[in-house]
Scaffold this motif. Structure first.
Motif, PDB file in Angstrom:
ATOM      1  N   LEU A   1      -7.437  -5.287   7.646  1.00 39.93           N
ATOM      2  CA  LEU A   1      -7.738  -4.362   6.429  1.00 39.93           C
ATOM      3  C   LEU A   1      -8.297  -3.062   7.115  1.00 39.93           C
TER       4      LEU A   1
ATOM      5  N   LEU B   1      -5.518   1.324   1.470  1.00 34.74           N
ATOM      6  CA  LEU B   1      -6.190   0.825   0.344  1.00 34.74           C
ATOM      7  C   LEU B   1      -6.726   1.947  -0.463  1.00 34.74           C
TER       8      LEU B   1
ATOM      9  N   LEU C   1       1.835  -1.322  -1.943  1.00 34.10           N
ATOM     10  CA  LEU C   1       1.650  -2.748  -1.624  1.00 34.10           C
ATOM     11  C   LEU C   1       2.547  -2.955  -0.338  1.00 34.10           C
TER      12      LEU C   1
ATOM     13  N   LEU D   1       0.886  -2.929   3.005  1.00 35.30           N
ATOM     14  CA  LEU D   1      -0.067  -4.107   3.486  1.00 35.30           C
ATOM     15  C   LEU D   1       0.750  -5.311   3.673  1.00 35.30           C
ATOM     16  N   THR D   2       1.793  -5.651   2.970  1.00 35.18           N
ATOM     17  CA  THR D   2       2.590  -7.004   3.249  1.00 35.18           C
ATOM     18  C   THR D   2       3.466  -6.832   4.150  1.00 35.18           C
TER      19      THR D   2
ATOM     20  N   VAL E   1      -3.227  -9.679  -3.926  1.00 27.78           N
ATOM     21  CA  VAL E   1      -3.464  -8.384  -3.790  1.00 27.78           C
ATOM     22  C   VAL E   1      -3.575  -7.815  -5.260  1.00 27.78           C
TER      23      VAL E   1
ATOM     24  N   ARG F   1      -6.799  -7.231  -7.599  1.00 29.90           N
ATOM     25  CA  ARG F   1      -6.784  -5.660  -8.116  1.00 29.90           C
ATOM     26  C   ARG F   1      -6.697  -5.587  -9.472  1.00 29.90           C
TER      27      ARG F   1
END
Length: 643
Positions: free
Chosen positions: A30, A37, A99, A102-103, A152, A156
């Motif tokens: 992260l 983020l 997203l 991140l994934t 997530v 969130r």
């Protein structure tokens, strides 16, 4: 065959240990994506504002508009609420766009980690491949990716939606929080209390699934032996036990899922019921009609859907994500390799004896004594084992060269109660010797090559190549001692030269040309575009792949070549040329023969049989082995029985 103790011998983990193991790499992952983020947080703040305006607009449309007699202001506040609802579409689009940042890196990192771990385990020592790696690369990586994405999104959404809704309730009237928060927090607390035991149950369910898959893979690979040796019922019982264990783990998981559903009911329905029951009490404290309707809007439109999604995601996706990440990213479990453990199939027992020094007397069951290079005896599987002579090759004495291959009292059994495939085997192959191994299908020829190659550990005894024990030796060390060419030849996408020089990267152009000429590959290499031509494995026939694999073995610096039916797809002329070229190569050659001609070309022949094993020259074995005479007759003109 080996068995992995991965996870099955591990103590139960309630999830706290997994969380501690996963936390450091998760923080590093992260921290490297602060930009993503940050942008995700901006879109989430917009979502919080959307949740706030929805209930706030409904409440003020009544209190300041319709109930106050001002229709225009009431419609204006409803328009504000409608605008907040319509804002959800661009917000969702912005969230999903961020997203992916991140994934997708998570999935790529997990795939690399799973491949690295599988390769490291394969190189760590003998015992076969890590079959659970297939589950990690396919099922578990996708579980982790999908679970992480869902987690997530829901976490969130809940945090920012709940913040907006609670801020809206507080702005309408503080008494609303007194009524709504207790059941909401109570259900949430009960739900959080189930996370740890549910994670442990999820871990056990995954371990049971992997164990069942591993057993199925082993049983499928040894189906012929299970049927031939009558050990199918034992394997079936083991499979039934694994199925029962997986079912029990699933039932425990379902029980905790029921508790989670109860927590969802408490948090999802009691706040609405409490608000309805408390209407008189709230009205007495000055809560307006618009505020009550706004509170219901916050509950139905924002809080309860977000809470329901959060509980579902944490209870299922969260537990799966924790367990799967721990299995892929966490420390590797120790693996215990043994030839006796696990539900392995039994095979016909063989007591094969190696090569005594020339002129040593060999006694057969008839009482006749004659000189022979080697002899052996197989107990009949239909009768109890009779007393049998122990015929052993003597280890080299001082002044004699170190044997290229030496087996000392080697016994191998597939299973605790199974009769041994090889029993007290002593075998000595001299440097530079060419040995052919023949026998019926399933008798143990491939087992013998795997033992010598160091990819299978014996139950007892010692296997040496060039004077070094191979059992337990790392793959890198074994590659310097021997080269094993299996029946299914491995060829990879790349240039022809890269494929040929795979085992000897420093091979020069002259070496490659010499190997191509020695094995008669000039026409094949020319058709592929020369040594620099691109090669696609799916465009080659099985025989062409075998020729390239044999050429690669010819270039290998290892002093011992093991061919396990590596010429079965070649025509007789190509097979003869390849074997003769490999026999001229400095070093020792051991061939599992596919045709009589392979046995005739060898210096000695080892016949493995369910009744008797015999070793000697072609003529000697032909005179002493009924099986070899039978195979010779079929090879020379009768129906082919195979080896």
């Amino acid at each position: 065959m080996s068995r992995s103790g991965d996870d099955r011998a591990q103590p139960a983990d309630d999830g706290a240990g997994a969380l501690r193991r996963i936390a450091p790499p998760a923080r590093r992952f992260l921290a490297r994506r602060r930009g993503v983020l940050g942008r995700l947080t901006v879109w989430s703040l917009v979502e919080a504002g959307q949740a706030f305006l929805t209930g706030y607009g409904v409440a003020h449309s009544l209190d300041r508009g319709f109930l106050a007699g001002d229709t225009r202001e009431g419609l204006l506040w409803l328009a504000v609420a409608l605008g907040a609802v319509l804002l959800g579409s661009p917000v969702s689009r912005g969230v999903f766009a961020q997203l992916a940042g991140l994934t997708e890196p998570l999935r790529d990192g997990l795939v690399r980690r799973a491949v690295d771990r599988s390769m490291a385990r394969a190189l760590d020592g003998p015992g076969g491949a890590d079959r659970a790696a297939v589950s990690r690369l396919t099922n578990q990586v996708e579980i982790a990716r999908d679970s992480f994405a869902g987690l997530v999104l829901t976490l969130r959404s809940f945090l920012f939606t709940a913040a907006g809704a609670l801020l809206g309730l507080l702005s309408l009237h503080p008494a609303l929080l007194v009524v709504i928060l207790p059941p909401l927090l109570g259900g949430l607390a009960l739900f959080l209390a189930t996370l740890r035991p549910m994670a442990a149950a999820q871990r056990r369910a995954l371990a049971a699934d992997e164990a069942l898959g591993d057993h199925a893979a082993r049983s499928r690979a040894e189906l012929r032996d299970l049927t031939a040796c009558g050990t199918g019922p034992r394997a079936a019982r083991r499979g039934a036990d694994l199925v029962a264990g997986a079912a029990a783990a699933s039932r425990v998981l379902a029980g905790w899922a029921a508790v989670r559903t109860m927590a969802l009911g408490i948090a999802g329905h009691l706040p609405v019921l409490a608000l309805l029951v408390s209407v008189p009490w709230l009205r007495a404290r000055g809560v307006t009609t618009g505020a009550l309707l706004g509170a219901f809007t916050y509950l139905v439109q924002s809080l309860l859907p977000a809470l329901h999604t959060l509980m579902t995601a944490l209870g299922a996706a969260g537990a799966r994500l924790l367990v799967v990440l721990d299995r892929i990213v966490g420390p590797a479990r120790p693996r215990v390799i043994t030839a006796r453990a696990g539900p392995e199939p039994a095979r016909p027992a063989v007591t094969a004896v190696g090569a005594p020094t020339a002129g040593d007397p060999v006694r057969h069951g008839t009482g006749i004594t004659s000189p022979a290079p080697a002899a052996s005896r197989l107990p009949s599987p239909a009768v109890p084992d009779p007393p049998r002579p122990t015929l052993r090759s003597r280890p080299p004495t001082d002044g004699r060269p170190t044997a290229a291959v030496e087996l000392r009292s080697v016994t191998l059994s597939y299973g605790v109660r199974a009769r041994p495939v090889l029993d007290a085997l002593d075998l000595c192959v001299a440097p530079g010797e060419h040995l052919a191994v023949v026998g019926p299908s399933g008798i143990g020829k491939s087992t013998l090559t795997r033992l010598i190659a160091g990819t299978l550990a014996p139950s007892s005894g010692e296997v040496r190549v060039a004077g070094r024990e191979v059992t337990g030796r790392a793959a890198r060390e074994l590659s310097h001692l021997r080269t094993l060419v299996p029946q299914e030849a491995y060829v990879f996408s790349g240039t022809v030269g890269d494929n040929l020089a795979y085992l000897r990267p420093d091979a020069g152009r002259t070496d490659l040309d010499a190997t191509v000429g020695a094995l008669g590959l000039r026409s094949l290499v020319a058709r592929l575009g020369g040594l620099d031509g691109s090669l696609r494995p799916d465009e080659l026939s099985p025989g062409e792949r075998q020729l390239l694999a044999l050429a690669r073995a010819h270039l290998s610096p290892a002093p011992l070549l093991l061919l396990d039916e590596a010429t079965c797809h070649l025509d007789p002329a190509s097979e003869a040329r390849a074997e003769e070229a490999l026999a001229r190569r400095p070093g020792t050659l051991l061939v599992v023969a596919h045709r009589l001609s392979s046995a005739v070309r060898a210096d000695r022949v080892l016949v493995l049989d369910g009744v008797e094993a015999v070793c000697g020259t072609h003529e000697e074995v032909l005179a002493r082995s009924p099986l070899y005479r039978d195979l010779t007759g079929h090879w020379n003109g009768g129906p082919h029985r195979g080896t």
